[in-house]
Design a protein around this motif. Structure first.
Motif: not given
Length: 317
Positions: A138-155
Motif C-alpha cells: 500500500r505504497i504509492t510508487a512515483w516511479i516513471p515507467v521505462f521508455g520501452q513500455y507502451k500503455a496502449e497499442l494503436p488501433g
C-alpha cells in the motif's frame, strides 16, 4: 581503484567479447573511443581489482567504464535527511536493489513509528515486480515507467473482463498462454486464429511476415498501466521535480564534499560501512543546522520580568 587484467572467464566467452569489440570498432557509428587503436575491452570477465575484489565495472552511456560500487540512498523529501543507505554491486540494475532498500527503510521507519506512504524514484527502479511489491504494501510508487513500455497499442483495445484485445477490424485476440522472456520475466501472449488473419485486408500492414497477429504483454501490465497514468498527471510531474531536487543534491554533496568519490576500503562490507558513516556525518551536519522556528518564537515571546527573575535565581545558585 586499480584494476588488473586476468583471465576470469572461459576462453569461448573471451573470444565472443573480443569479436563483439572488433565489430564495434569496425562499425561506422560505434561507441565513443571504440575506434581508437589503443581501445581496450573492459568487462567484469576480463578485469578485476585486487584491492577491492567486490568492485564491478559499471556501464553507463556517456561515462567511462570503471570499477565501482553502487550507492543506493533513501532521502526524506521534507528535510533532505538520509533515511537509508546501502552498498550494492555496480554491474546490476538499480531495479534489482529496490526490494532490499525498501526492507531496510521500512525497518528503520517502523522503529521510529513512521509510516511510509509514497516512494519517489527514477526510471532505473522501474520494473513489474517492484510495482507489484509497492502496491502490495500500500505504497504509492512515483516511479516513471521505462521508455520501452507502451500503455496502449494503436488501433487495439483491451477488455479486462474477457482478458482479450480487439483489432481495428473488430476481431478478438484472446489470451492464449504464458511464456518467459530471455531474462526470465513472464509475459502473456494473445493471438487471433490464423484463418481470421489470413482473410483480413489489413494483414500486409498489421502482420506482414507472420501467419497471425500476436501481442505480448507483461504479467504486470495492470501495475505498469497505473504507474504510467500517475506519471502523466500534474501531480506526477510535480513529484518528478521534487525527486530531482531532493536526491540529486544529496548525491552531489556526498561525492564532492564527503569523500565518497573513492573507496579506501576492501570488500563489499567495507564499502557499506564507508557509505553508512558518510550518511551519518551528513545527517549530523543537517542536525546542527536545524533551528525550529517554533522554539525561537516561544523564546522571544517570553515577558521581560520573567526572564529577569530566572536570571536572578540562577545567579543565587
Amino acid at each position: 581503484m586499480p584494476a588488473a587484467a586476468v583471465l576470469s572467464a572461459p576462453a569461448h566467452q573471451l573470444r565472443q567479447l573480443a569479436t563483439s569489440q572488433a565489430r564495434r570498432q569496425g562499425a561506422q557509428t560505434g561507441a565513443l573511443g571504440a575506434r581508437h587503436e589503443q581501445a581496450r575491452l573492459l568487462s567484469n570477465k576480463t578485469h578485476y581489482s585486487p584491492t577491492g575484489p567486490d568492485a564491478r565495472i559499471s556501464i553507463k552511456p556517456g561515462k567511462a567504464r570503471a570499477l565501482n560500487y553502487l550507492c543506493s540512498l533513501a532521502v526524506d523529501t521534507a528535510h533532505g535527511v538520509i533515511s537509508h543507505v546501502q552498498a550494492d554491486f555496480a554491474d546490476q540494475r538499480d531495479s534489482l536493489h529496490l526490494p532490499r532498500l525498501l526492507a531496510g527503510l521500512q525497518r528503520r521507519l517502523r522503529a521510529n513509528e513512521l509510516p511510509l506512504r509514497e516512494l519517489l524514484a527514477d526510471a532505473g527502479y522501474a520494473n513489474g515486480p517492484n510495482y507489484a511489491l509497492l502496491e502490495a504494501q500500500r505504497i504509492t510508487a512515483w516511479i516513471p515507467v521505462f521508455g520501452q513500455y507502451k500503455a496502449e497499442l494503436p488501433g487495439f483495445t483491451y477488455d479486462p473482463a474477457t482478458d482479450a484485445f480487439t483489432c481495428p477490424e473488430g476481431q478478438a485476440l484472446p489470451f492464449q498462454k504464458y511464456d518467459a522472456n530471455q531474462d526470465g520475466s513472464w509475459h502473456k501472449i494473445y493471438w487471433a486464429p490464423c484463418r481470421t488473419c489470413q482473410q483480413c485486408p489489413r494483414k500486409p500492414t498489421c502482420a506482414p511476415r507472420a501467419k497471425r497477429k500476436q501481442i505480448n504483454r507483461t504479467i504486470y501490465d495492470a501495475a505498469y498501466r497505473r504507474a504510467w497514468e500517475r506519471q502523466h498527471t500534474r501531480r506526477g510531474q510535480r513529484k518528478r521535480r521534487v525527486r530531482q531536487g531532493t536526491v540529486e543534491p544529496v548525491f552531489g554533496h556526498l561525492i564532492h564534499h564527503y569523500g565518497l568519490r573513492r573507496m579506501n576500503v576492501r570488500g563489499h562490507a567495507g564499502a557499506h560501512k564507508t557509505m553508512l558513516l558518510t550518511a551519518v556525518a551528513y545527517n549530523l551536519k543537517k542536525l546542527l543546522k536545524y533551528r525550529p522556528n517554533r522554539r525561537l518564537s516561544l523564546a522571544v515571546a517570553l515577558p521581560q520580568p520573567l526572564l529577569a527573575a530566572k536570571w536572578r535565581v540562577r545567579r543565587r545558585n
